[in-house]
Motif scaffolding. Sequence first.
Motif, mmCIF file in Angstrom:
data_model
loop_
_atom_site.group_PDB
_atom_site.id
_atom_site.type_symbol
_atom_site.label_atom_id
_atom_site.label_comp_id
_atom_site.label_asym_id
_atom_site.label_seq_id
_atom_site.Cartn_x
_atom_site.Cartn_y
_atom_site.Cartn_z
ATOM 1 N N ASP A 151 6.114 17.928 -3.081
ATOM 2 C CA ASP A 151 7.476 17.892 -3.332
ATOM 3 C C ASP A 151 8.199 16.554 -2.810
ATOM 4 O OD1 ASP A 151 10.222 18.583 -3.809
ATOM 5 O OD2 ASP A 151 10.269 20.608 -2.811
ATOM 6 N N ALA A 152 9.357 16.535 -2.773
ATOM 7 C CA ALA A 152 9.989 15.273 -2.483
ATOM 8 C C ALA A 152 9.567 14.612 -1.010
ATOM 9 C CB ALA A 152 11.414 15.085 -2.596
ATOM 10 N N LEU A 153 9.516 15.627 -0.106
ATOM 11 C CA LEU A 153 9.371 15.209 1.352
ATOM 12 C C LEU A 153 8.078 14.776 1.418
ATOM 13 C CD1 LEU A 153 11.260 18.124 3.242
ATOM 14 C CD2 LEU A 153 11.841 15.572 3.147
ATOM 15 N N LEU A 154 7.038 15.278 0.841
ATOM 16 C CA LEU A 154 5.709 15.151 1.068
ATOM 17 C C LEU A 154 5.535 13.577 0.471
ATOM 18 C CD1 LEU A 154 2.614 15.492 1.515
ATOM 19 C CD2 LEU A 154 2.206 16.664 -0.604
ATOM 20 N N VAL A 155 6.232 13.331 -0.787
ATOM 21 C CA VAL A 155 5.880 12.130 -1.505
ATOM 22 C C VAL A 155 6.782 11.015 -0.481
ATOM 23 C CG1 VAL A 155 7.237 10.523 -3.139
ATOM 24 C CG2 VAL A 155 6.300 12.998 -3.765
ATOM 25 N N ILE A 156 7.650 11.126 0.114
ATOM 26 C CA ILE A 156 8.269 10.145 1.101
ATOM 27 C C ILE A 156 7.173 9.906 2.245
ATOM 28 C CG2 ILE A 156 10.050 9.703 2.868
ATOM 29 C CD1 ILE A 156 11.942 11.560 1.095
ATOM 30 N N THR A 157 6.690 11.021 2.997
ATOM 31 C CA THR A 157 5.578 10.732 3.765
ATOM 32 C C THR A 157 4.644 10.117 3.743
ATOM 33 O OG1 THR A 157 6.365 13.073 4.808
ATOM 34 C CG2 THR A 157 4.382 12.061 5.691
ATOM 35 N N LEU A 158 3.985 10.215 2.288
ATOM 36 C CA LEU A 158 2.817 9.434 1.792
ATOM 37 C C LEU A 158 3.313 7.946 1.365
ATOM 38 C CD1 LEU A 158 1.418 12.061 -0.691
ATOM 39 C CD2 LEU A 158 0.372 11.409 1.595
ATOM 40 N N VAL A 159 4.578 7.795 1.026
ATOM 41 C CA VAL A 159 4.863 6.477 0.881
ATOM 42 C C VAL A 159 5.069 5.592 2.178
ATOM 43 C CG1 VAL A 159 6.677 5.024 -0.015
ATOM 44 C CG2 VAL A 159 5.945 7.094 -1.587
ATOM 45 N N VAL A 160 5.853 6.285 3.201
ATOM 46 C CA VAL A 160 5.769 5.464 4.469
ATOM 47 C C VAL A 160 4.457 5.377 5.057
ATOM 48 C CG1 VAL A 160 6.715 5.773 6.917
ATOM 49 C CG2 VAL A 160 8.202 6.364 4.916
ATOM 50 N N GLY A 161 3.485 6.084 4.861
ATOM 51 C CA GLY A 161 2.425 5.974 5.500
ATOM 52 C C GLY A 161 1.542 4.844 4.905
ATOM 53 N N ALA A 162 1.641 4.933 3.581
ATOM 54 C CA ALA A 162 0.943 3.725 2.738
ATOM 55 C C ALA A 162 1.530 2.480 3.164
ATOM 56 C CB ALA A 162 1.088 4.193 1.326
ATOM 57 N N LEU A 163 2.549 2.353 3.230
ATOM 58 C CA LEU A 163 3.381 0.997 3.665
ATOM 59 C C LEU A 163 2.905 0.622 5.080
ATOM 60 C CD1 LEU A 163 6.987 1.523 2.275
ATOM 61 C CD2 LEU A 163 5.116 0.019 1.452
ATOM 62 N N LEU A 164 2.856 1.522 5.973
ATOM 63 C CA LEU A 164 2.305 1.278 7.298
ATOM 64 C C LEU A 164 0.800 0.847 7.362
ATOM 65 C CD1 LEU A 164 3.961 4.340 9.675
ATOM 66 C CD2 LEU A 164 4.541 1.877 9.496
ATOM 67 N N ALA A 165 0.252 1.446 6.507
ATOM 68 C CA ALA A 165 -1.518 0.993 6.189
ATOM 69 C C ALA A 165 -1.629 -0.284 5.948
ATOM 70 C CB ALA A 165 -2.026 2.201 5.355
ATOM 71 N N VAL A 166 -0.662 -0.678 4.724
ATOM 72 C CA VAL A 166 -0.732 -1.977 4.303
ATOM 73 C C VAL A 166 -0.351 -2.900 5.472
ATOM 74 C CG1 VAL A 166 0.346 -3.421 2.601
ATOM 75 C CG2 VAL A 166 -0.218 -1.281 1.867
ATOM 76 N N TYR A 167 0.596 -2.725 6.134
ATOM 77 C CA TYR A 167 0.884 -3.696 7.337
ATOM 78 C C TYR A 167 -0.242 -3.779 8.037
ATOM 79 C CZ TYR A 167 2.964 -5.236 11.605
ATOM 80 O OH TYR A 167 3.169 -6.076 12.868
ATOM 81 N N PHE A 168 -1.023 -2.692 8.497
ATOM 82 C CA PHE A 168 -2.220 -2.916 9.766
ATOM 83 C C PHE A 168 -3.398 -3.749 8.931
ATOM 84 C CE2 PHE A 168 0.497 0.480 11.836
ATOM 85 C CZ PHE A 168 0.303 -0.113 12.907
ATOM 86 N N LEU A 169 -3.505 -3.140 7.574
ATOM 87 C CA LEU A 169 -4.665 -3.756 6.806
ATOM 88 C C LEU A 169 -4.284 -5.422 6.685
ATOM 89 C CD1 LEU A 169 -5.190 -1.102 4.131
ATOM 90 C CD2 LEU A 169 -6.725 -1.914 5.933
ATOM 91 N N GLY A 170 -3.250 -5.631 6.553
ATOM 92 C CA GLY A 170 -2.828 -7.154 6.194
ATOM 93 C C GLY A 170 -3.105 -7.867 7.331
ATOM 94 N N ASP A 171 -2.706 -7.238 8.700
ATOM 95 C CA ASP A 171 -3.020 -8.054 10.051
ATOM 96 C C ASP A 171 -4.648 -8.184 10.153
ATOM 97 O OD1 ASP A 171 -0.367 -8.169 10.412
ATOM 98 O OD2 ASP A 171 -0.279 -6.687 11.969
ATOM 99 N N MET A 172 -5.407 -7.166 9.565
ATOM 100 C CA MET A 172 -6.865 -7.111 9.839
ATOM 101 C C MET A 172 -7.408 -8.384 9.067
ATOM 102 S SD MET A 172 -7.398 -3.174 10.100
ATOM 103 C CE MET A 172 -9.491 -3.331 9.816
ATOM 104 N N SER A 173 -6.839 -8.205 7.750
ATOM 105 C CA SER A 173 -7.446 -9.311 6.876
ATOM 106 C C SER A 173 -7.141 -10.851 7.063
ATOM 107 C CB SER A 173 -6.896 -9.054 5.324
ATOM 108 O OG SER A 173 -5.449 -9.346 5.390
#
Length: 338
Positions: A313-335
């Motif tokens: 549902d929508a709440l799960l979608v929002i959770t996954l998108v926010v989590g993905a953006l946070l992961a991109v932030y940390f992955l970008g720092d690592m690279s």
Amino acid sequence: MLAVVVRFAVSALVIVVAGTLLTRLGDTLAERTGFGRVLVGAVLLALATSLPEVTVDVHAARLGNPDLAVGDLMGSSLFNLLILAIADLLHRAPASGMFKHSAVIHALSATASILLTALAGMAILAGGVAIGLGRVGLGSIAILCSYLFVLRLVYRDQRLDAAGRPNTPRDGPGDGGGWGKPLLGFSACAAVILVAAPHLARSADAIAEQSGLGGTFVGTTLVALVTSLPELVATLTAVRIGAFALAAGNIFGSNAINMVLLFPVELAHGDLLFRSVSPVHAFTALAVVLVTAVVVMGQLYRVESRRMFVEPDALLVITLVVGALLAVYFLGDMSQVR
């Protein structure tokens, strides 16, 4: 700094107004041409609301910043899905939510966006062994050809759906006039977005530059957010006027077109694009595939009551998108550290 913020705000306001009018005119065109809201949303409205991505990303590629361009396209797809989820939360009518079984007609266009995004992710992962024809890689060519194929499928599906409903009324000259004036107004609004988008992107880039963040993260978040403003306005406006098929079709169509835009971005870059960008973008592509799959499950899944963050549902979608953006932030720092 103040001048940059004012420029950003004015450009955003112009896009919001143009996007609102664009949606209403697109809904009128869908009714008067008989093409249907799904097809008009997935193609015509999606193309118009993707104009900022075209302008910004081709410009970024010419400046030698392919990470910003690819990050914007991938991040914009994530933000589009976030917009769809928020719109669904804002309109919780029992039988008309976009995550309900009545929206199953969008499963085809949603699956098409999954296909194209998966192809882009595979091309990024295979960037080191990229094969090209001139200045364009096989990955971009495969995405473009696949888009033309799925576009034909969506069109045929809409024709068959219309043929199965022969008594469905269609607007014509007797129901408010022809479609010439709406098309002219639609084109004018699209032109306004095309003009305002570069100013919005430049001001966003200036604000982001002072933060010291890398191009991958900035492209995936800030630039993607501002270039998704037309989709945001168009989707919320469509929901407000009850054009749910137009709203969902716009989101899935925009995500598919985002992947097709990798072709002109690669041409503007002048070299094989997927060999020049960070592999972090492949993670973003996989996140888009995952979230879109959850949206499709939400459309197909029928249950009397839903549980937060558990059911598709929508709440799960929002959770996954926010989590993905946070992961991109940390992955970008690592690279950057490596």
